[in-house]
Design a protein around this motif. Structure first.
Motif, short mmCIF file in Angstrom:
data_model
loop_
_atom_site.label_atom_id
_atom_site.label_comp_id
_atom_site.label_asym_id
_atom_site.label_seq_id
_atom_site.Cartn_x
_atom_site.Cartn_y
_atom_site.Cartn_z
N SER A 161 58.19 72.16 34.91
CA SER A 161 59.20 71.82 35.91
C SER A 161 60.34 72.84 35.90
N LEU A 162 60.73 73.30 34.72
CA LEU A 162 61.78 74.32 34.64
C LEU A 162 61.32 75.63 35.27
N SER A 163 60.06 75.96 35.12
CA SER A 163 59.52 77.18 35.74
C SER A 163 59.58 77.07 37.25
N TYR A 164 59.19 75.91 37.78
CA TYR A 164 59.29 75.70 39.23
C TYR A 164 60.74 75.77 39.68
N TYR A 165 61.63 75.19 38.90
CA TYR A 165 63.05 75.22 39.24
C TYR A 165 63.56 76.66 39.29
N LYS A 166 63.14 77.47 38.34
CA LYS A 166 63.61 78.86 38.27
C LYS A 166 63.17 79.69 39.47
N ILE A 167 62.03 79.32 40.08
CA ILE A 167 61.58 80.06 41.27
C ILE A 167 61.99 79.34 42.55
N ILE A 193 67.53 67.65 35.07
CA ILE A 193 66.92 68.68 35.92
C ILE A 193 66.51 68.08 37.26
N LYS A 194 66.05 66.83 37.25
CA LYS A 194 65.71 66.16 38.51
C LYS A 194 66.95 66.08 39.39
N GLY A 195 68.08 65.74 38.79
CA GLY A 195 69.33 65.70 39.54
C GLY A 195 69.67 67.06 40.13
N LYS A 196 69.48 68.12 39.36
CA LYS A 196 69.77 69.47 39.85
C LYS A 196 68.84 69.83 41.02
N SER A 239 73.18 61.70 46.79
CA SER A 239 73.32 60.34 46.24
C SER A 239 72.23 60.07 45.19
N GLU A 240 71.02 60.53 45.45
CA GLU A 240 69.94 60.37 44.46
C GLU A 240 70.21 61.22 43.23
N ALA A 241 70.77 62.40 43.45
CA ALA A 241 71.10 63.28 42.33
C ALA A 241 72.13 62.62 41.42
N ILE A 242 73.13 62.00 42.01
CA ILE A 242 74.18 61.34 41.23
C ILE A 242 73.57 60.23 40.37
N LYS A 243 72.60 59.50 40.92
CA LYS A 243 71.92 58.46 40.14
C LYS A 243 71.22 59.06 38.92
N CYS A 244 70.56 60.19 39.12
CA CYS A 244 69.87 60.85 38.00
C CYS A 244 70.86 61.35 36.97
N PHE A 245 71.94 61.97 37.42
CA PHE A 245 72.95 62.45 36.49
C PHE A 245 73.58 61.30 35.72
N THR A 246 73.80 60.18 36.39
CA THR A 246 74.39 59.02 35.74
C THR A 246 73.46 58.48 34.66
N LYS A 247 72.17 58.37 34.98
CA LYS A 247 71.20 57.90 33.99
C LYS A 247 71.14 58.85 32.81
N SER A 248 71.15 60.14 33.11
CA SER A 248 71.11 61.15 32.06
C SER A 248 72.32 61.03 31.14
N LEU A 249 73.47 60.85 31.73
CA LEU A 249 74.71 60.72 30.96
C LEU A 249 74.72 59.44 30.14
N VAL A 263 76.69 69.13 28.83
CA VAL A 263 76.13 69.65 30.09
C VAL A 263 76.19 68.57 31.16
N SER A 264 75.74 67.37 30.84
CA SER A 264 75.78 66.27 31.80
C SER A 264 77.22 65.91 32.13
N PHE A 265 78.07 65.88 31.13
CA PHE A 265 79.46 65.50 31.34
C PHE A 265 80.17 66.49 32.25
N SER A 266 79.86 67.76 32.13
CA SER A 266 80.54 68.79 32.94
C SER A 266 80.27 68.60 34.43
N LEU A 267 79.21 67.90 34.77
CA LEU A 267 78.90 67.66 36.19
C LEU A 267 79.98 66.81 36.83
#
Length: 123
Positions: free
Chosen positions: A54-60, A86-89, A98-108, A116-120
């Motif tokens: 998934s990170l490789s796909y993200y990088k491209i 990474i899903k949030g990103k 809005s979906e990204a915020i949900k992912c970041f919140t769960k991650s945090l 890293v999560s907190f800096s968002l």
């Protein structure tokens, strides 16, 4: 090979290698007489490979494939902090804020000390 190519920033080659590795670790191809500890090791390796894929796909900038891979990973381990981040990103890149915020919140929530999560939320 996947990690070697990833570190060289040859993400296309890394993707090919990670996909090939996943074929060898496919749960469907495991024999029924595998030790439980071996099955757990295969699952753990699969999670790592899926994360790297998934990170490789993200990088491209193939965010849809990154999301697809992350969904597979999260179906195996729903509380994978890095995968949620990474899903949030990816979702941000696709305009699904809005979906990204949900992912970041769960991650945090899974790791409140992760800077890293907190800096968002600060930026």
């Amino acid at each position: 090979r996947g990690n070697f190519n990833f570190n060289r920033q040859d993400f296309q080659a890394a993707i090919v290698s990670y996909k090939r590795a996943l074929k060898f670790l496919d749960r469907e191809s495991l024999r029924s007489n595998e030790e439980q500890s071996d099955v757990e090791k295969f699952s753990e390796m699969s999670l790592k490979i899926l994360m790297n894929l998934s990170l490789s796909y993200y990088k491209i900038a193939d965010y849809k494939m990154a999301l697809e891979t992350l969904e597979e990973l999260l179906s195996m381990q729903s509380k994978h902090q890095k995968a949620l981040y990474i899903k949030g990103k990816c979702l941000v890149q696709l305009g699904e804020t809005s979906e990204a915020i949900k992912c970041f919140t769960k991650s945090l929530e899974l790791d409140p000390t992760n800077s890293v999560s907190f800096s968002l939320y600060i930026s």
